[in-house]
Design a protein around this motif. Structure first.
Motif, short mmCIF file in Angstrom:
data_model
loop_
_atom_site.label_atom_id
_atom_site.label_comp_id
_atom_site.label_asym_id
_atom_site.label_seq_id
_atom_site.Cartn_x
_atom_site.Cartn_y
_atom_site.Cartn_z
N VAL A 140 0.85 -1.18 0.00
CA VAL A 140 0.00 0.00 0.00
C VAL A 140 0.89 1.23 0.00
CG1 VAL A 140 -1.91 1.16 1.18
CG2 VAL A 140 -1.58 -1.26 1.52
N ARG A 141 0.92 1.94 -1.12
CA ARG A 141 1.76 3.15 -1.21
C ARG A 141 3.16 2.94 -0.63
NH1 ARG A 141 -0.83 8.21 -2.23
NH2 ARG A 141 -3.01 7.85 -2.59
N GLY A 142 3.78 1.85 -1.02
CA GLY A 142 5.16 1.61 -0.59
C GLY A 142 5.29 0.91 0.75
N VAL A 143 4.19 0.73 1.49
CA VAL A 143 4.24 0.00 2.76
C VAL A 143 3.92 -1.46 2.46
CG1 VAL A 143 3.25 -0.21 5.07
CG2 VAL A 143 3.49 2.05 4.02
N ARG A 144 4.79 -2.36 2.96
CA ARG A 144 4.57 -3.79 2.70
C ARG A 144 4.05 -4.47 3.96
NH1 ARG A 144 7.23 -6.53 -1.31
NH2 ARG A 144 8.10 -8.09 0.09
N ILE A 145 2.83 -4.99 3.85
CA ILE A 145 2.18 -5.58 5.02
C ILE A 145 2.12 -7.10 4.84
CG2 ILE A 145 0.06 -5.61 6.42
CD1 ILE A 145 -0.51 -2.77 5.11
N GLY A 146 2.71 -7.83 5.79
CA GLY A 146 2.66 -9.29 5.71
C GLY A 146 4.02 -9.91 5.41
N GLY A 147 5.04 -9.09 5.23
CA GLY A 147 6.37 -9.60 4.93
C GLY A 147 7.20 -9.78 6.19
N ALA A 148 8.50 -9.62 6.03
CA ALA A 148 9.42 -9.89 7.13
C ALA A 148 9.45 -8.76 8.17
CB ALA A 148 10.82 -10.09 6.57
N GLU A 149 8.80 -7.66 7.86
CA GLU A 149 8.84 -6.52 8.78
C GLU A 149 7.47 -6.24 9.40
OE1 GLU A 149 12.34 -3.94 6.62
OE2 GLU A 149 10.28 -3.71 5.90
N THR A 150 7.52 -5.59 10.57
CA THR A 150 6.31 -5.27 11.32
C THR A 150 5.89 -3.84 11.01
OG1 THR A 150 7.15 -6.72 13.06
CG2 THR A 150 5.37 -5.22 13.68
N VAL A 151 4.60 -3.64 10.75
CA VAL A 151 4.13 -2.28 10.44
C VAL A 151 3.29 -1.73 11.58
CG1 VAL A 151 4.15 -2.65 7.94
CG2 VAL A 151 2.05 -3.04 9.20
N ILE A 152 3.33 -0.42 11.72
CA ILE A 152 2.55 0.24 12.77
C ILE A 152 1.52 1.16 12.12
CG2 ILE A 152 2.63 1.72 14.82
CD1 ILE A 152 4.21 -0.86 15.27
N MET A 153 0.26 0.93 12.47
CA MET A 153 -0.82 1.81 12.05
C MET A 153 -1.25 2.57 13.30
SD MET A 153 -3.03 -0.90 9.79
CE MET A 153 -2.20 -2.03 8.65
N ALA A 154 -1.41 3.87 13.19
CA ALA A 154 -1.76 4.63 14.39
C ALA A 154 -2.52 5.88 14.01
CB ALA A 154 -0.48 5.00 15.16
N GLY A 155 -3.30 6.36 14.97
CA GLY A 155 -4.08 7.58 14.73
C GLY A 155 -5.28 7.57 15.64
N PRO A 156 -6.11 8.59 15.51
CA PRO A 156 -7.25 8.68 16.42
C PRO A 156 -8.31 7.63 16.09
CG PRO A 156 -7.38 10.42 14.78
CD PRO A 156 -6.06 9.72 14.55
N CYS A 157 -9.06 7.25 17.10
CA CYS A 157 -10.20 6.36 16.86
C CYS A 157 -11.09 7.03 15.82
CB CYS A 157 -10.96 6.15 18.16
SG CYS A 157 -12.49 5.24 17.91
N THR A 158 -11.34 8.32 16.04
CA THR A 158 -12.30 9.06 15.20
C THR A 158 -11.69 10.36 14.72
OG1 THR A 158 -13.96 8.27 16.71
CG2 THR A 158 -14.63 10.04 15.25
N VAL A 159 -11.99 10.72 13.49
CA VAL A 159 -11.61 12.03 12.99
C VAL A 159 -12.59 13.03 13.60
CG1 VAL A 159 -11.28 13.47 10.96
CG2 VAL A 159 -10.82 11.00 10.82
N GLU A 160 -12.02 13.98 14.39
CA GLU A 160 -12.90 14.93 15.08
C GLU A 160 -12.84 16.32 14.47
OE1 GLU A 160 -11.66 14.81 19.18
OE2 GLU A 160 -12.01 12.64 19.33
N SER A 161 -11.64 16.73 14.09
CA SER A 161 -11.46 18.08 13.54
C SER A 161 -10.15 18.11 12.77
CB SER A 161 -11.37 19.12 14.67
OG SER A 161 -10.17 18.90 15.41
N GLU A 162 -9.96 19.13 11.98
CA GLU A 162 -8.71 19.26 11.21
C GLU A 162 -7.52 19.30 12.16
OE1 GLU A 162 -8.65 22.35 8.23
OE2 GLU A 162 -6.45 22.37 8.20
N LYS A 163 -7.67 20.12 13.21
CA LYS A 163 -6.53 20.29 14.14
C LYS A 163 -6.19 18.96 14.82
CE LYS A 163 -4.94 23.21 17.91
NZ LYS A 163 -5.48 23.06 19.26
N GLN A 164 -7.21 18.28 15.32
CA GLN A 164 -6.98 17.01 16.02
C GLN A 164 -6.32 15.99 15.10
OE1 GLN A 164 -9.29 14.29 15.11
NE2 GLN A 164 -9.28 12.90 16.87
N LEU A 165 -6.83 15.90 13.86
CA LEU A 165 -6.30 14.88 12.96
C LEU A 165 -4.89 15.22 12.50
CD1 LEU A 165 -6.79 12.21 11.46
CD2 LEU A 165 -7.43 13.59 9.48
#
Ligand code: PEP
Ligand code: MN
Length: 343
Positions: free
Chosen positions: A85-110
């Motif tokens: 996905v856009r250069g990120v390889r998920i499922g290979g030899a490396e571990t990926v981190i997905m992170a962010g808010p549970c919910t998009v609340e506002s431009e500033k918060q996101l």
């Protein structure tokens, strides 16, 4: 049933078997492996079919598959599926981190959160624009404006985005804005929705149903894959048990079993699994050690003011400390964190 082709088989041989299957009223889906191709036979098979297929040119042998899920099973495809996905390889030899808010609340918060998780080395930005809420009176997410903010955050940080789709009618809209479609736990057995994301060309993060058996979870993946979308990742996010001390029970045994049974990448969500920020770092490390291909973590600039899921959201310093510890554990188990894309 699985048709295993000879190593010498070429694409026209595979197509000929699929055409024969169609004549017999079955659907055949080819899986091209590094060494040889196999064809999964979709439909209600009968024992004589095995012999009818074994006589076809370039067919090596035909296997009866015992698992009810075929396309997601390692019996059919022993090697791990890698989703790019856009250069990120998920499922290979490396571990990926997905992170962010549970919910998009506002431009500033996101934007504040997106910049911070990118700076700390996350690979994918999470954030819900359509929220499946237990109560119809609760905040349901920003909807389309939330998707637009996620696209803006991706534009600035370069991080691909994962966001949830809750309604089959919204799949096209959400797919326009996101890189990975998330199916939430409450929709894990919403078969029309699974089929609809199966017809999209976006990778899918499939949460385990809160009362799904591992087999049922893999059958949900099967609903997506049989529509033509092979890019499915499984996400363990905790199941409901008698325990009320944690929000859900984080089933790492089930996650490890899913990884053993299936070639699909497995992502762990310790935030929704525990519901408690203090438990997220230790369970993140446990998930990496147990073989997760990645984590998805709720992060918020001010968890105490979060509109949804504040108690399980990490603040920035805690997320930073988790990233440091995750780097150590991931390297120790020989699946280092994937280097973030250059911002
Ligand atoms: C989420 O990730 O925001 C979410 C709603 O998760 P789940 O479907 O696992 O509850
Ligand atoms: Mn949430």
């Amino acid at each position: 049933m699985i048709v295993v082709m000879k190593q010498s088989a070429r694409r026209p041989d595979v197509d000929a078997v699929i055409a024969r299957l169609q004549e017999l009223g079955f659907d055949g889906q080819a899986i091209v492996g590094a060494e040889r191709s196999v064809i999964a036979v979709i439909g209600q098979v009968y024992p004589e079919l095995q012999g009818e297929l074994e006589v076809l040119p370039e067919v090596h042998h035909v296997l009866r598959v015992s698992s009810p899920y075929k396309m997601s099973s390692r019996e059919v495809k022993p090697d791990d599926t890698i989703i790019e996905v856009r250069g990120v390889r998920i499922g290979g030899a490396e571990t990926v981190i997905m992170a962010g808010p549970c919910t998009v609340e506002s431009e500033k918060q996101l934007m504040t959160t997106a910049r911070e998780v990118a700076r700390q080395g996350a690979n994918v930005l999470r954030g819900g624009a359509f929220k499946p809420r237990t109560s119809p009176h609760s905040f349901q997410g920003l909807g389309k404006p939330g998707l637009e903010l996620l696209a803006m955050a991706r534009e600035e940080t370069g991080l691909p985005v994962v966001t949830e789709v809750v309604d089959p009618r919204d799949v096209e809209l959400v797919a326009e804005y996101t890189d990975i479609l998330q199916i939430g736990t409450r929709n894990a057995q919403n078969f029309p929705l699974l089929q609809e994301v199966g017809r999209s060309n976006r990778p899918v993060l499939l949460k385990r149903g809160l009362n799904s058996l591992v087999d049922e979870w893999l059958l949900s993946a099967e609903y997506i894959i049989t529509q033509g979308n092979r890019q499915v990742m499984l996400c363990e996010r905790g199941i409901r048990t008698f325990e009320t001390g944690t929000r859900n029970t984080f089933d790492l045994g089930g996650m490890a079993l899913a990884k053993e049974l299936s070639h699909l990448p497995v992502i762990a969500d310790p935030s929704h699994a525990t519901g408690k920020a203090s438990l997220v770092p230790p369970m993140s490390l446990a998930a990496i050690a147990a073989g997760a291909n990645g984590l998805i973590i709720d992060v918020h600039p001010e968890p105490e003011h979060a509109l949804i899921d504040g108690p399980q959201s990490l603040d920035f310093p805690t997320f930073e400390a988790l990233m440091t510890a995750a780097r150590t554990v991931a390297s120790a188990v020989n699946r280092p964190l994937q280097a973030p894309i250059a911002v």
